[in-house]
Design an enzyme around this catalytic site. Sequence first.
Site, PDB file in Angstrom:
ATOM      1  N   VAL A  69      82.322  98.819  10.816  1.00 42.01           N
ATOM      2  CA  VAL A  69      81.957 100.177  10.431  1.00 42.01           C
ATOM      3  C   VAL A  69      82.830 100.633   9.268  1.00 42.01           C
ATOM      4  O   VAL A  69      84.043 100.829   9.418  1.00 42.01           O
ATOM      5  CB  VAL A  69      82.115 101.159  11.614  1.00 42.01           C
ATOM      6  CG1 VAL A  69      81.647 102.561  11.204  1.00 42.01           C
ATOM      7  CG2 VAL A  69      81.333 100.676  12.832  1.00 42.01           C
ATOM      8  N   ASP A 121      89.382  96.709   8.865  1.00 42.20           N
ATOM      9  CA  ASP A 121      88.585  95.820   8.008  1.00 42.20           C
ATOM     10  C   ASP A 121      89.474  94.980   7.105  1.00 42.20           C
ATOM     11  O   ASP A 121      89.198  93.801   6.851  1.00 42.20           O
ATOM     12  CB  ASP A 121      87.584  96.632   7.178  1.00 42.20           C
ATOM     13  CG  ASP A 121      88.236  97.749   6.367  1.00 42.20           C
ATOM     14  OD1 ASP A 121      89.382  98.156   6.670  1.00 42.20           O
ATOM     15  OD2 ASP A 121      87.589  98.230   5.413  1.00 42.20           O
ATOM     16  N   THR A 146      83.712 101.541  -0.038  1.00 50.13           N
ATOM     17  CA  THR A 146      83.921 102.928  -0.450  1.00 50.13           C
ATOM     18  C   THR A 146      85.168 103.020  -1.326  1.00 50.13           C
ATOM     19  O   THR A 146      85.207 103.757  -2.317  1.00 50.13           O
ATOM     20  CB  THR A 146      84.058 103.838   0.777  1.00 50.13           C
ATOM     21  OG1 THR A 146      82.924 103.633   1.627  1.00 50.13           O
ATOM     22  CG2 THR A 146      84.123 105.291   0.361  1.00 50.13           C
TER      23      THR A 146
END
Length: 258
Positions: free
Chosen positions: A7, A109, A132
């Site tokens: 996510v 991540d 991002t």
Amino acid sequence: MLLAIDVGNTHTVIGLFRGAELTAHWRIATVAERTADEHRLWLQNIIGTEGFGREHLAGVAIASVVPAATSALREVGPYLADGPVVVVGPGIKTGMPILIDNPHEVGADRVVNAVAAYSRYGGPAIVVDFGTATTFDVVSGGGEYIGGAIAPGLEVSVEALHGATAALRTVEFRPPRTVIGKSTVEALQSGIIYGYSGLVDGINDRIAAAFSEPVQRVATGGLASTIVPHCRTVETVDEFLTLEGLRLVFERNTGTVQ
């Protein structure tokens, strides 16, 4: 089979592993406001498109940088698989020492990217993740996470430019005819594509200079294939590196191979 869920702030990447083989994958917009029930329903629907249900899944591995999603998925995990649920975070075994001032600051991540990169390509290594944020994570020759760099992501930068100017618009992320743009659109494309490839090369060069041995450079993330062809310092694009890292971390914490 193992269900792996990564996510990010912008996208959620989902994968199904049979052993070490990634057999199916999806990239979906992250919606932080989803409730636990909504996560359960849409994940069950997604894996159902491949003909799988809870009885086929022996575990779930989750990496999330969105706290609300982390909490919801932790709750939902047992409904998705008949086996362990491993959420990457403090206390989880990664097999990789985190040698920075505050190891708890490193995003899940980034940790699993480093784990997968060292497993697949060895070290020292630099992992460039086009998300991002554009992140650079560095692994030593001995397999230690030793730090990195963070720059604004490509999409975030373009959106900020569009929002802060009256005349500039969003454009397709593709190379212009020449580096000297002949229109506003081409000028923007030149700045985006060649500007970001230059950023990647510049940071990679500076990091690599800290080592006396050759450094592996690997890129991942949704926009890696857009920028990397214009970089001179990245050898490999590994689109699903994060999912591979999740698989490895799951195995190291459960002792099972799915």
